[in-house]
Design a protein around this motif. Structure first.
Motif, mmCIF file in Angstrom:
data_model
loop_
_atom_site.group_PDB
_atom_site.id
_atom_site.type_symbol
_atom_site.label_atom_id
_atom_site.label_comp_id
_atom_site.label_asym_id
_atom_site.label_seq_id
_atom_site.Cartn_x
_atom_site.Cartn_y
_atom_site.Cartn_z
ATOM 1 N N LYS A 92 0.870 -1.187 0.000
ATOM 2 C CA LYS A 92 0.000 0.000 0.000
ATOM 3 C C LYS A 92 0.901 1.229 0.000
ATOM 4 C CE LYS A 92 -3.616 2.645 0.766
ATOM 5 N NZ LYS A 92 -4.413 3.118 -0.315
ATOM 6 N N GLU A 93 0.716 2.108 -0.957
ATOM 7 C CA GLU A 93 1.498 3.334 -1.036
ATOM 8 C C GLU A 93 0.732 4.461 -0.356
ATOM 9 O OE1 GLU A 93 2.227 3.716 -5.273
ATOM 10 O OE2 GLU A 93 3.963 2.385 -5.138
ATOM 11 N N ILE A 94 1.386 5.105 0.592
ATOM 12 C CA ILE A 94 0.784 6.216 1.327
ATOM 13 C C ILE A 94 1.368 7.504 0.756
ATOM 14 C CG2 ILE A 94 0.410 7.277 3.587
ATOM 15 C CD1 ILE A 94 -0.745 4.422 3.367
ATOM 16 N N THR A 95 0.482 8.402 0.332
ATOM 17 C CA THR A 95 0.928 9.675 -0.243
ATOM 18 C C THR A 95 0.561 10.824 0.688
ATOM 19 O OG1 THR A 95 -1.137 9.915 -1.481
ATOM 20 C CG2 THR A 95 0.698 8.842 -2.631
ATOM 21 N N ALA A 96 1.278 11.927 0.519
ATOM 22 C CA ALA A 96 1.014 13.116 1.340
ATOM 23 C C ALA A 96 -0.333 13.710 0.933
ATOM 24 C CB ALA A 96 2.126 14.134 1.159
ATOM 25 N N PRO A 97 -1.237 13.892 1.887
ATOM 26 C CA PRO A 97 -2.550 14.451 1.560
ATOM 27 C C PRO A 97 -2.528 15.975 1.430
ATOM 28 C CG PRO A 97 -2.466 13.873 3.877
ATOM 29 C CD PRO A 97 -1.160 13.443 3.272
ATOM 30 N N ILE A 98 -1.431 16.598 1.864
ATOM 31 C CA ILE A 98 -1.300 18.057 1.816
ATOM 32 C C ILE A 98 0.161 18.421 1.547
ATOM 33 C CG2 ILE A 98 -3.227 18.621 3.365
ATOM 34 C CD1 ILE A 98 -1.219 18.765 5.665
ATOM 35 N N VAL A 99 0.380 19.678 1.208
ATOM 36 C CA VAL A 99 1.726 20.221 1.061
ATOM 37 C C VAL A 99 2.186 20.677 2.436
ATOM 38 C CG1 VAL A 99 3.098 22.083 0.047
ATOM 39 C CG2 VAL A 99 1.283 21.002 -1.295
ATOM 40 N N GLY A 100 3.426 20.361 2.795
ATOM 41 C CA GLY A 100 3.925 20.803 4.094
ATOM 42 C C GLY A 100 5.272 20.208 4.424
ATOM 43 N N GLU A 158 5.149 17.388 -1.230
ATOM 44 C CA GLU A 158 4.099 17.916 -2.102
ATOM 45 C C GLU A 158 2.838 17.077 -1.955
ATOM 46 O OE1 GLU A 158 4.394 20.601 -4.139
ATOM 47 O OE2 GLU A 158 6.427 20.910 -3.388
ATOM 48 N N TYR A 159 1.726 17.659 -2.316
ATOM 49 C CA TYR A 159 0.469 16.920 -2.338
ATOM 50 C C TYR A 159 0.625 15.732 -3.293
ATOM 51 C CZ TYR A 159 -4.263 15.592 -3.573
ATOM 52 O OH TYR A 159 -5.390 14.867 -3.811
ATOM 53 N N GLY A 160 0.277 14.542 -2.838
ATOM 54 C CA GLY A 160 0.329 13.352 -3.680
ATOM 55 C C GLY A 160 1.698 12.685 -3.733
ATOM 56 N N GLN A 161 2.697 13.264 -3.062
ATOM 57 C CA GLN A 161 4.037 12.674 -3.067
ATOM 58 C C GLN A 161 4.031 11.394 -2.240
ATOM 59 O OE1 GLN A 161 7.206 15.351 -1.889
ATOM 60 N NE2 GLN A 161 8.541 13.671 -1.295
ATOM 61 N N LEU A 162 4.656 10.353 -2.759
ATOM 62 C CA LEU A 162 4.745 9.074 -2.062
ATOM 63 C C LEU A 162 5.646 9.238 -0.836
ATOM 64 C CD1 LEU A 162 3.947 6.095 -2.186
ATOM 65 C CD2 LEU A 162 5.934 5.700 -3.632
ATOM 66 N N ILE A 163 5.125 8.893 0.354
ATOM 67 C CA ILE A 163 5.926 9.059 1.573
ATOM 68 C C ILE A 163 6.183 7.738 2.315
ATOM 69 C CG2 ILE A 163 5.504 11.511 1.955
ATOM 70 C CD1 ILE A 163 3.216 10.793 3.836
#
Length: 170
Positions: A92-100, A158-163
């Motif tokens: 499961k890939e978790i992405t950033a939901p917001i920019v920060g 960034e928004y949507g970046q894989l974390i």
């Protein structure tokens, strides 16, 4: 004398302070002249039957270049297909939901929420992303094991970046 040897001679001439070089070897005559600020002039004169040898060498080099390009293209195709087949549905890939700003722990003196190999449950905090002075806890959407953390502490995301990548438990 092969094409590589000729290229080496040309490079040597370019890097030297010689103004003129003439080489006669096995019926091949190579004459190179430098002319001031106008640039370098290199003349290669080929005598008689050696012209065919040099043409054969040149063709051989071109064939090798073409084969190498084809091999690299085939390697890329294989690598891309391997990557496509290696895509694991249990990850499961978790992405950033917001920019920060990404924070791996609640404060600098505290341990990270998770590390590679950590077991997580749905709802466990994975990290904090700070946006506009608000600390947003990012929670796991699945139960499993953290296999990769792709963001570094205090890094902008960034928004949507894989974390994170989490291997889902069955």
């Amino acid at each position: 004398m092969d094409v590589k040897a000729i290229e080496d001679i040309i490079r040597t001439m370019d890097n030297s302070q010689l103004g003129y070089l003439e080489i006669n070897w096995q019926g091949i005559s190579i004459i190179m002249k430098k002319q001031g600020e106008e640039g370098n002039i290199k003349n290669i004169n080929i005598m008689g039957e050696n012209k065919e040898k040099l043409n054969a060498i040149s063709q051989n080099c071109e064939d090798k270049i073409i084969r190498t390009r084809e091999e690299k293209t085939n390697e890329l195709e294989i690598t891309e297909s391997e990557i496509a087949t290696e895509k694991d549905d249990s990850i499961k890939e978790i992405t950033a939901p917001i920019v920060g700003t990404f924070y791996s722990s609640p404060s600098p003196d505290k341990p990270s929420f998770v590390n590679v190999g950590s077991k997580v449950k749905k709802g466990d905090v994975l990290c904090i992303i700070e946006a506009m002075k608000l600390m947003n806890e990012i929670q796991s959407e699945v139960e499993g094991e953290v296999v990769e953390i792709l963001a570094k502490n205090e890094q902008m995301v960034e928004y949507g970046q894989l974390i994170f990548k989490i291997k889902v438990s069955n």
